[in-house]
Design an enzyme around this catalytic site. Structure first.
Site, mmCIF file in Angstrom:
data_model
loop_
_atom_site.group_PDB
_atom_site.id
_atom_site.type_symbol
_atom_site.label_atom_id
_atom_site.label_comp_id
_atom_site.label_asym_id
_atom_site.label_seq_id
_atom_site.Cartn_x
_atom_site.Cartn_y
_atom_site.Cartn_z
ATOM 1 N N CYS A 113 -2.753 4.937 -5.700
ATOM 2 C CA CYS A 113 -1.752 5.111 -4.627
ATOM 3 C C CYS A 113 -0.690 6.166 -4.941
ATOM 4 O O CYS A 113 -0.313 6.934 -4.057
ATOM 5 C CB CYS A 113 -1.101 3.780 -4.278
ATOM 6 S SG CYS A 113 -2.274 2.583 -3.626
ATOM 7 N N HIS A 255 6.345 3.423 -0.737
ATOM 8 C CA HIS A 255 4.903 3.238 -0.573
ATOM 9 C C HIS A 255 4.667 2.216 0.528
ATOM 10 O O HIS A 255 5.301 1.157 0.558
ATOM 11 C CB HIS A 255 4.306 2.750 -1.898
ATOM 12 C CG HIS A 255 2.826 2.534 -1.840
ATOM 13 N ND1 HIS A 255 1.973 3.400 -1.181
ATOM 14 C CD2 HIS A 255 2.044 1.532 -2.344
ATOM 15 C CE1 HIS A 255 0.728 2.945 -1.297
ATOM 16 N NE2 HIS A 255 0.746 1.826 -1.996
ATOM 17 N N ASN A 285 -2.189 0.355 4.563
ATOM 18 C CA ASN A 285 -1.998 0.995 3.261
ATOM 19 C C ASN A 285 -3.049 2.096 3.102
ATOM 20 O O ASN A 285 -4.224 1.805 2.892
ATOM 21 C CB ASN A 285 -2.130 -0.059 2.160
ATOM 22 C CG ASN A 285 -1.953 0.522 0.766
ATOM 23 O OD1 ASN A 285 -1.872 1.733 0.587
ATOM 24 N ND2 ASN A 285 -1.893 -0.355 -0.226
HETATM 25 O O1 UT7 Z 1 -1.265 -0.162 -2.781
HETATM 26 C C1 UT7 Z 1 -1.491 -0.898 -3.948
HETATM 27 C C2 UT7 Z 1 -0.553 -1.979 -4.035
HETATM 28 N N1 UT7 Z 1 -1.002 -3.118 -3.287
HETATM 29 C C3 UT7 Z 1 -0.112 -3.987 -2.883
HETATM 30 O O2 UT7 Z 1 1.049 -3.725 -3.077
HETATM 31 C C4 UT7 Z 1 -0.559 -5.285 -2.273
HETATM 32 C C5 UT7 Z 1 0.292 -6.385 -2.861
HETATM 33 N N2 UT7 Z 1 -0.028 -7.738 -2.376
HETATM 34 C C6 UT7 Z 1 0.239 -8.111 -1.109
HETATM 35 O O3 UT7 Z 1 0.643 -7.319 -0.282
HETATM 36 C C7 UT7 Z 1 0.066 -9.564 -0.771
HETATM 37 O O4 UT7 Z 1 -0.107 -10.293 -1.960
HETATM 38 C C8 UT7 Z 1 -1.115 -9.864 0.182
HETATM 39 C C9 UT7 Z 1 -0.811 -9.337 1.569
HETATM 40 C C10 UT7 Z 1 -2.384 -9.232 -0.357
HETATM 41 C C11 UT7 Z 1 -1.333 -11.365 0.321
HETATM 42 O O5 UT7 Z 1 -0.144 -11.990 0.785
HETATM 43 P P1 UT7 Z 1 0.430 -13.276 0.018
HETATM 44 O O6 UT7 Z 1 1.600 -13.711 0.770
HETATM 45 O O7 UT7 Z 1 0.626 -12.872 -1.418
HETATM 46 O O8 UT7 Z 1 -0.721 -14.309 0.201
HETATM 47 P P2 UT7 Z 1 -1.523 -15.106 -0.928
HETATM 48 O O9 UT7 Z 1 -2.445 -14.188 -1.649
HETATM 49 O O10 UT7 Z 1 -0.557 -15.906 -1.722
HETATM 50 O O11 UT7 Z 1 -2.371 -16.095 -0.038
HETATM 51 C C12 UT7 Z 1 -1.736 -17.126 0.736
HETATM 52 C C13 UT7 Z 1 -2.808 -17.800 1.551
HETATM 53 C C14 UT7 Z 1 -4.047 -18.181 0.754
HETATM 54 O O12 UT7 Z 1 -4.558 -19.397 1.283
HETATM 55 P P3 UT7 Z 1 -4.272 -20.788 0.520
HETATM 56 O O13 UT7 Z 1 -4.848 -20.605 -0.846
HETATM 57 O O14 UT7 Z 1 -2.784 -20.920 0.514
HETATM 58 O O15 UT7 Z 1 -4.981 -21.756 1.367
HETATM 59 C C15 UT7 Z 1 -5.013 -17.080 1.084
HETATM 60 O O16 UT7 Z 1 -6.361 -17.490 0.957
HETATM 61 O O17 UT7 Z 1 -3.249 -16.882 2.579
HETATM 62 C C16 UT7 Z 1 -4.680 -16.810 2.521
HETATM 63 N N3 UT7 Z 1 -5.077 -15.493 2.993
HETATM 64 C C17 UT7 Z 1 -5.275 -15.217 4.287
HETATM 65 N N4 UT7 Z 1 -5.195 -15.986 5.390
HETATM 66 C C18 UT7 Z 1 -5.454 -15.402 6.556
HETATM 67 C C19 UT7 Z 1 -5.275 -14.377 2.250
HETATM 68 N N5 UT7 Z 1 -5.626 -13.371 3.076
HETATM 69 C C20 UT7 Z 1 -5.639 -13.870 4.336
HETATM 70 C C21 UT7 Z 1 -5.904 -13.318 5.593
HETATM 71 N N6 UT7 Z 1 -5.807 -14.112 6.679
HETATM 72 N N7 UT7 Z 1 -6.245 -12.025 5.766
#
Ligand code: UT7
Length: 328
Positions: A113, A255, A285
């Site tokens: 990135c 970013h 992104n």
């Molecule tokens: O450019 C490189 C840098 N990249 C980044 O900066 C990305 C950094 N990370 C993020 O932006 C976030 O961590 C994400 C957007 C990827 C995920 O958001 P989060 O608030 O951290 O969610 P999480 O991974 O803690 O997941 C929460 C819940 C999980 O379900 P359970 O285990 O609580 O039942 C996931 O399985 O949300 C679920 N989940 C989704 N639900 C609906 C994960 N992806 C999805 C989805 N739709 N697309």
């Protein structure tokens, strides 16, 4: 060392718009979840047959036009990308060919990135020490071909695009100048965000495709935590290095990975949200393209004017991260 100015900006996004509803039809997700957790409403994706240079070349041409620089005047072309047209040659050499920039030296910088900020930093130094006179720096990525459309945690996040700047020596006081760039890496954390297959560790094969190894693997929460800290530190480093404060920043271009990360970083830096440039809602992104695309839009919309103080930062796989501070 001479001062280096950004003479022009350009960008190119694929025409195909992919709304969140598309992902509702292929994985268990919802528009509400994607918007609430990331701020993304839609993203752009290339059509089959389109490659990185197909976006990088028009972005570069627009930047050259704004700069009033002919392709034949370019001495250096640096493309920040990890999704070049081919494994070899570099995307920069294809862009050189497309533009007819016969006299330029061309190479890619793979820093995920922050590839644009890393490329800007390299090009700036070649110009500052007088090695080259005019440089083109592109940040671009076609991430849509490297995502796992069965993994809801990553497939909703990314998009394709390219942005570019033309650099030259600062020739008069009406031109801005790049004040500093700051680069960092921590290879110990590479396994938190990577594409395992397609390189020399796991070369392309039927098995690689069947096991879905040629796609982005990410531990989202861990990346989120590191990103907020590193992006804030890199931005502060740039301000402190130049004896400036966040209150003096006219436009902050963070970013564009996740609106929550952008807001958390702006809060830590004490930069009001109306000074934060946002494109993540419409492009997702786009990795190395996020900064130059947002910069080009900010310039063309009049949000960034000549003389404005602009602060950029980025974070990605490696981990790599960095910042750039300039007067446009
Ligand atoms: O450019 C490189 C840098 N990249 C980044 O900066 C990305 C950094 N990370 C993020 O932006 C976030 O961590 C994400 C957007 C990827 C995920 O958001 P989060 O608030 O951290 O969610 P999480 O991974 O803690 O997941 C929460 C819940 C999980 O379900 P359970 O285990 O609580 O039942 C996931 O399985 O949300 C679920 N989940 C989704 N639900 C609906 C994960 N992806 C999805 C989805 N739709 N697309």
């Amino acid at each position: 060392m001479s001062q280096v100015s950004i003479l022009g900006t350009g960008s190119c996004l694929p025409e195909r718009v992919v709304p969140n509803s598309y992902f509702e039809s292929i994985v268990e997700t919802s528009d509400e979840w994607i918007v609430a957790r990331t701020g993304i409403q839609e993203r752009r994706m290339v059509l089959p047959g389109q490659a990185m240079s197909d976006l990088a070349t028009p972005a570069a041409a627009r930047a050259l036009e704004m700069a009033g620089v002919a392709a034949s005047e370019l001495d250096l072309i640096v493309v920040g990308t990890s999704t070049a047209d081919m494994l070899s040659p570099s995307c920069a050499c294809i862009v050189q060919h497309n533009l007819g920039a016969k006299g330029a030296v061309a190479f890619d910088v793979n820093a995920a990135c922050p590839g644009f900020i890393f490329g800007l930093s390299v090009a700036m130094r070649f110009l500052a020490d007088g090695t080259y006179g005019r440089a083109l720096v592109v940040g671009g990525e076609i991430v849509s071909q490297r995502i796992d459309y069965q993994d809801r945690a990553t497939c909703v996040l990314f998009g394709d695009g390219a942005g570019a700047v033309v650099l030259g020596p600062r020739e008069n006081p009406s031109q801005g100048q790049i004040l500093s760039t700051h680069l960092h890496s921590d290879g110990d954390l590479w396994e938190l965000l990577y594409v395992p297959g397609g390189g020399s560790r796991i070369p392309p094969s039927h098995e690689m495709v069947d096991k879905r190894l040629g796609v982005v693997k990410m531990q989202g929460q861990e990346v989120f935590k590191h990103a907020v800290r590193a992006l804030s530190e890199a931005a502060l480093e740039a301000l402190e290095h130049n004896g400036l404060t966040s209150g003096q920043v006219d436009c902050f271009i963070p970013h564009q990975a996740n609106l929550r990360i952008m807001e958390a970083v702006a809060k830590r830096l004490d930069i009001p949200l109306d000074k934060v440039m946002k494109t993540v809602h419409k492009y997702g992104n786009t990795s190395a393209a996020t900064i130059p695309v947002a910069l080009d839009e900010a310039v063309r919309e009049g949000r960034v004017k000549r003389g404005d103080l602009v602060l950029c930062n980025s974070f990605g796989a490696g981990f790599t991260w960095g910042s750039a501070l300039f007067r446009f």
